[in-house]
Design a protein around this motif. Structure first.
Motif, mmCIF file in Angstrom:
data_model
loop_
_atom_site.group_PDB
_atom_site.id
_atom_site.type_symbol
_atom_site.label_atom_id
_atom_site.label_comp_id
_atom_site.label_asym_id
_atom_site.label_seq_id
_atom_site.Cartn_x
_atom_site.Cartn_y
_atom_site.Cartn_z
ATOM 1 N N THR A 25 -24.028 24.349 -14.083
ATOM 2 C CA THR A 25 -23.638 25.745 -13.996
ATOM 3 C C THR A 25 -23.683 26.169 -12.528
ATOM 4 O O THR A 25 -24.082 25.371 -11.671
ATOM 5 N N SER A 26 -23.309 27.380 -12.233
ATOM 6 C CA SER A 26 -23.397 27.881 -10.858
ATOM 7 C C SER A 26 -24.820 27.764 -10.347
ATOM 8 O O SER A 26 -25.778 27.925 -11.112
ATOM 9 N N LYS A 55 -19.746 18.545 -9.464
ATOM 10 C CA LYS A 55 -18.477 18.667 -10.199
ATOM 11 C C LYS A 55 -18.496 19.762 -11.258
ATOM 12 O O LYS A 55 -17.458 20.289 -11.621
ATOM 13 N N SER A 56 -19.671 20.142 -11.756
ATOM 14 C CA SER A 56 -19.759 21.196 -12.778
ATOM 15 C C SER A 56 -20.277 22.518 -12.226
ATOM 16 O O SER A 56 -20.656 23.403 -12.987
ATOM 17 N N VAL A 57 -20.301 22.633 -10.909
ATOM 18 C CA VAL A 57 -20.826 23.843 -10.263
ATOM 19 C C VAL A 57 -19.660 24.675 -9.743
ATOM 20 O O VAL A 57 -19.036 24.315 -8.750
ATOM 21 N N PRO A 58 -19.361 25.794 -10.387
ATOM 22 C CA PRO A 58 -18.228 26.606 -9.951
ATOM 23 C C PRO A 58 -18.514 27.471 -8.728
ATOM 24 O O PRO A 58 -17.590 27.868 -8.027
ATOM 25 N N LEU A 59 -19.796 27.750 -8.447
ATOM 26 C CA LEU A 59 -20.117 28.723 -7.398
ATOM 27 C C LEU A 59 -21.528 28.503 -6.860
ATOM 28 O O LEU A 59 -22.419 28.081 -7.588
ATOM 29 N N ASP A 86 -18.451 15.706 -5.011
ATOM 30 C CA ASP A 86 -17.482 16.301 -5.932
ATOM 31 C C ASP A 86 -17.514 17.823 -6.023
ATOM 32 O O ASP A 86 -17.440 18.395 -7.110
ATOM 33 N N MET A 87 -17.575 18.466 -4.862
ATOM 34 C CA MET A 87 -17.516 19.930 -4.835
ATOM 35 C C MET A 87 -16.103 20.406 -5.138
ATOM 36 O O MET A 87 -15.129 19.792 -4.704
ATOM 37 N N ASN A 88 -16.012 21.521 -5.823
ATOM 38 C CA ASN A 88 -14.699 22.129 -6.033
ATOM 39 C C ASN A 88 -14.284 22.863 -4.753
ATOM 40 O O ASN A 88 -15.055 22.963 -3.791
ATOM 41 N N ASP A 89 -13.069 23.386 -4.741
ATOM 42 C CA ASP A 89 -12.552 24.056 -3.547
ATOM 43 C C ASP A 89 -13.346 25.306 -3.179
ATOM 44 O O ASP A 89 -13.555 25.595 -2.002
#
Length: 113
Positions: A25-26, A55-59, A86-89
């Motif tokens: 989670t965040s 990879k599962s961390v949106p923020l 694997d960080m998101n943008d």
């Protein structure tokens, strides 16, 4: 690879000799203490090859950034780097904006592509 252990919002795996912490989670002030406890426990056991799988961390919030910087400092004292994978943008942009992106070893795994 040993089986993963899930404790509330963080999975823990051992992959190729590295301990992989996977928040699901965040990362915010609401759950940073849990990640910090896991990290301190690992250090106390002598574990220094640590990966944060994002990879599962949106923020990320400022509390999470502060914790990641502290984790990196502790590992640097032991001659290691905190690896962030694997960080998101959005998370990548946050690290870039606060000029922390080069403080960590940031990787992308084949699975995340």
């Amino acid at each position: 690879m040993s089986p993963s252990v899930s404790i509330k919002d963080i999975t823990i795996k051992n992959i190729n000799g590295k301990t992989v912490l996977g928040p699901v989670t965040s990362l915010t002030h609401k759950n940073c203490e849990q990640l910090e406890r896991f990290f301190k426990n690992l250090l106390a056991k002598g574990v220094v090859d640590i990966v944060i799988d994002m990879k599962s961390v949106p923020l990320l919030d400022s509390c999470a950034l502060e914790l990641l910087v502290e984790m990196q400092k502790q590992l640097k004292k032991k001659g290691r780097d905190l690896i962030i994978s694997d960080m998101n943008d959005v998370c990548t942009d946050i690290l870039v904006c606060v000029k922390l992106i080069n403080e960590f070893k940031v990787v992308t795994t084949k699975k995340a592509r």
